[in-house]
Scaffold this active site. Structure first.
Site, PDB file in Angstrom:
ATOM      1  N   ARG A  40       0.876  -1.185   0.000  1.00 48.11           N
ATOM      2  CA  ARG A  40       0.000   0.000   0.000  1.00 48.11           C
ATOM      3  C   ARG A  40       0.905   1.225   0.000  1.00 48.11           C
ATOM      4  NH1 ARG A  40      -5.195   1.878   1.641  1.00 48.11           N
ATOM      5  NH2 ARG A  40      -5.436   3.689   0.269  1.00 48.11           N
ATOM      6  N   THR A  58       3.875   2.527   3.043  1.00 45.79           N
ATOM      7  CA  THR A  58       5.293   2.108   3.109  1.00 45.79           C
ATOM      8  C   THR A  58       6.129   2.478   1.885  1.00 45.79           C
ATOM      9  OG1 THR A  58       4.808  -0.059   2.106  1.00 45.79           O
ATOM     10  CG2 THR A  58       4.663   0.101   4.517  1.00 45.79           C
ATOM     11  N   ARG A  59       5.557   3.174   0.888  1.00 51.24           N
ATOM     12  CA  ARG A  59       6.312   3.438  -0.334  1.00 51.24           C
ATOM     13  C   ARG A  59       7.649   4.117  -0.060  1.00 51.24           C
ATOM     14  NH1 ARG A  59       5.027   3.630  -5.553  1.00 51.24           N
ATOM     15  NH2 ARG A  59       2.783   3.655  -5.178  1.00 51.24           N
ATOM     16  N   GLU A 111      -4.565  -7.545  -6.483  1.00 49.01           N
ATOM     17  CA  GLU A 111      -3.200  -8.069  -6.628  1.00 49.01           C
ATOM     18  C   GLU A 111      -3.041  -9.335  -5.782  1.00 49.01           C
ATOM     19  OE1 GLU A 111      -0.840  -3.787  -7.140  1.00 49.01           O
ATOM     20  OE2 GLU A 111      -0.240  -5.219  -5.572  1.00 49.01           O
TER      21      GLU A 111
END
Length: 778
Positions: A28, A32-33, A95
């Protein structure tokens, strides 16, 4: 063989070729990108693990959903970063469903990471906010989401709590991925004969032993398949190491600006997984860092295409640079570099045998077996390629899907003009030679292939070459081989060398070497020879007579070797050789009664005038300080041999069939280096000269079918005599008792000596005698 016992894909039953990525990252973005997922992604990339992350991989304007689903399908491993709001994203849930389906259907490995969430929260995820007002289709979708979350939550994974050391967890994930994914390099699927190479190399590497460091060298001719072999080897053994570096094209890379430093950098980046974190200032710093960082690390290093010792010294200088269990594999065209670097094992790649060569060619030309009408032509092409994999691959592709007339036309063209894709690879080894070594290479390509190496060395030394060193350099670069003391050169290298001579000038008389009948004929017939000519080889190609005058050789002042194997060359009486540097003269059927009075023999090493009209070699005395061989066999007009004192280094004297020769010079004792004296068939030779001084060199003496009545008692001074042949000497009446002093004599031939009534009584003193032949002796 496309598939062998050893060489196969190291992956599971699913072929590695379907995987476009090693890892797919599902996360997500807003959670946490820019934190955990970014750190994990960077660590994976540094370790050369190809990882899909949507922000990096999706092209602008693309349809996100289909491309994401395709990326999941084409990934070997999926990592799911479950965070607090992961299930709030429908994209993430879709996904996840796809990932879990791929786990079942495509045997994909799935690794869950529970980032600041408990696995039970994932397994029991509530979807109440989605279920409100959901229609039947949406309810089915929610059901799939629940199932996927529950299954993923039950998988073994990694818990990342608030107080966890994230770097340690990322390291562990990296290690697991590395052990899971077979790092497979692309290898030509048409490879043939790979099993035997891999068996020997795997055995030589002794991978199961961690006692020390082993370095293995793979050498061979350009285009022989060294890179293909070690790439296949990498695919077999790389999964047994964590720290690996495969440096390709080291030769090319090292000559670029700061090339060696960049190679050192890549070596460290690969083995330490620190891409972008370490910057080397110079080669010396690189050496220090490699020793410091890798001396306790078990590494696997491949160095492909080494051509300079400096490259080895600065990349893998010593065994002690690496930790126990480390292995280094090196490919090169130069055996001397492997010897100098003291590798533990050297493997020289040989050409393919005929069956393997035909198999490889057909895979490129026909996909499998040759078509019926093309089989004979295929065999011709394979013979031309002479077992060189590169040539078979290039020619197979060239002939593919072409008509029979095209095949015949191309084959005819290849015989006169080599394929440049092949030549350019082979020529790299030649380009690394110095000028003298290049000269020796061209001499061998144009004439000396198939000759005794000692003979060629003597001839080249006569031209003031450092022949032994030069020949060794060609052996070290795999340009020639020495087999049973004979020099061998691959047919394509011969063609390459001759093509290089052809390109020196369009006019044959301006080239350095001539070997084609039509070129030699043109030069000698119309006098177009020049000072550029160093060697001429004229073989018996036609019965057409050639009239040669002195003018034909007038300008050939640098001629080093002249080989005429043709009885139809007629010389004018005033014929002369202008060259002072002639080291080898062979002229079968030489038509004059003697060599010219101005013949310059100062540099002469070998003189062959078989079946000639020679009566005497020359008039008067001539200094022949380095002459090693005279062969006048079959010269039926010969009546006199020059005094031996003028040729102190003579080793071979061949006078077989010289039926008019009545005696030998009386100073034979001056031939201190004599090895072979053949006078068999000299029907008028009635005596053998007295030996006035001891000669200890091993000698073979053949006096078969001569008119010899007796041998002098001084024959015992030929103390190195190991073979004495007197077969069919019909006039031989006795042997001197002194012959029993020839303690090294192994063979004594007396067959057909019909007048020989008795043998010396003390023959038992010949302690080394192995053969005593007495057929038709009374």
């Amino acid at each position: 063989m496309a598939s062998t016992k050893i060489y196969r894909s190291p992956s599971s039953s699913t072929s590695h070729s379907q995987w476009s990525y090693h890892v797919f990252l599902s996360f997500r973005g807003e959670d946490t990108r820019r934190s955990f997922t970014d750190h994990l992604y960077s660590a994976l990339i540094r370790c050369n693990i190809k990882t899909f992350r949507d922000a990096e991989e999706l092209p602008k304007g693309g349809e996100i959903k289909p491309e994401l689903l395709q990326a999941i399908e084409e990934s070997r491993v999926s990592i799911i970063v479950f965070s607090k709001t992961y299930a709030d994203s429908k994209w993430c849930l879709e996904e996840l469903v796809k990932i879990m389906n791929c786990k079942k259907e495509r045997k994909q490995k799935v690794i869950p990471i529970f980032y600041h969430v408990d696995p039970s929260q994932v397994r029991n995820q509530s979807f109440t906010h989605y279920e409100e007002n959901a229609d039947e289709e949406e309810k089915e979708k929610i059901k799939r989401w629940k199932t996927a979350m529950r299954e993923a939550g039950n998988l073994a994974g990694y818990d990342v709590k608030v107080d966890s050391y994230e770097s340690e967890i990322i390291h562990d994930i990296n290690e697991e991925i590395h052990g899971t994914i077979p790092m497979v390099l692309d290898v030509d699927e048409n490879i043939v004969g790979m099993d035997s190479h891999l068996e020997r190399l795997i055995s030589a590497l002794e991978i199961q032993s961690n006692d020390g460091v082993r370095m293995v060298g793979v050498c061979g001719l350009g285009g022989i398949g060294k890179t293909t072999i070690i790439t296949a080897l990498y695919n077999i053994i790389s999964n047994q190491f964590r720290s690996i570096s495969f440096l390709t094209n080291v030769r090319e890379e090292s000559i670029r600006d700061s090339g060696l430093v960049k190679l050192q950098q890549q070596l460290l980046d690969d083995t330490l997984g620190v891409k972008g974190q370490l910057t080397l200032k110079n080669i010396h710093e690189g050496v220090k860092v490699i020793k410091d960082k890798l001396s306790s690390k078990r590494v696997l290093i491949f160095l492909d295409d080494i051509d300079n010792l400096r490259q080895l010294e600065h990349l893998v200088g010593k065994h002690a640079w690496f930790g126990p269990g480390s292995r280094v594999v090196i490919t090169t065209r130069r055996k001397d570099l492997l010897t100098a670097h003291r590798v533990d094992y050297m493997y020289e790649v040989d050409i393919l045998n005929d069956d393997e060569a035909l198999q490889l060619f057909c895979r490129y030309a026909f996909d499998h077996l040759p078509k019926k009408d093309y089989r004979d032509l295929s065999i011709h092409v394979v013979r031309y390629a002479a077992g060189l994999p590169l040539a078979l691959k290039v020619l197979g592709s060239l002939f593919r899907a072409r008509s029979l007339p095209d095949w015949k036309s191309e084959l005819k063209k290849l015989k006169n003009m080599p394929n440049m894709d092949i030549v350019n690879v082979l020529k790299l080894s030649y380009d690394g030679l110095d000028d003298q070594q290049k000269c020796i290479f061209l001499d061998i390509a144009c004439y000396f292939k198939g000759n005794d190496v000692q003979r060629v060395t003597r001839i080249l030394d006569g031209s003031k070459f450092n022949a032994e060193s030069g020949i060794n350099a060609l052996v070290d670069r795999c340009l020639i081989t020495i087999s049973k003391n004979m020099i061998e050169m691959h047919d394509l290298l011969i063609q390459m060398g001759r093509e290089m001579v052809d390109k020196e000038c369009t006019e044959p008389g301006e080239r350095s070497r001539l070997w084609r009948y039509e070129d030699v004929y043109r030069v000698l017939e119309i006098n177009t020879g020049s000072k550029n000519i160093e060697g001429i080889f004229l073989h018996d190609y036609t019965s057409k007579e050639i009239q040669v005058t002195s003018e034909a050789f007038n300008k050939m002042t640098r001629l080093r070797w002249l080989i005429v194997s043709n009885n139809h060359v007629k010389l004018s009486e005033d014929f002369a050789f202008p060259s002072y540097g002639l080291t080898c003269l062979r002229w079968d059927g030489y038509s004059l009664s003697s060599l010219p009075s101005n013949f310059h023999a100062k540099s002469l090493v070998e003189l062959h005038l078989n079946n000639s009209n020679i009566k005497e070699l020359w008039q008067g005395n001539m200094c022949l300080k380095i002459l090693r061989c005279i062969d006048l066999s079959g010269s039926q007009q010969l009546i006199q041999v020059p005094e031996f004192s003028t040729m102190p280094k003579l080793e071979y004297l061949i006078l077989s069939g010289c039926v008019s020769l009545e005696k030998l010079p009386g100073d034979i004792h001056k031939l201190r280096h004599l090895s072979v004296l053949h006078c068999n068939g000299c029907a008028k030779l009635a005596s053998f000269p007295e030996i006035k001084r001891k000669i200890e060199t091993p000698v073979k003496l053949s006096l078969d079918e001569t008119a010899i009545k007796e041998l002098p008692s001084s024959i015992q001074l030929l103390s190195g005599l190991h073979c004495l042949s007197l077969n069919n000497c019909k006039n031989l009446e006795s042997l001197p008792n002194s012959i029993c002093n020839l303690r090294r004599l192994k063979i004594l031939g007396l067959d057909g000596c019909s007048k020989l009534c008795k043998l010396p009584e003390d023959l038992e003193r010949l302690s080394h005698l192995e053969v005593l032949s007495l057929k038709s002796v009374k």
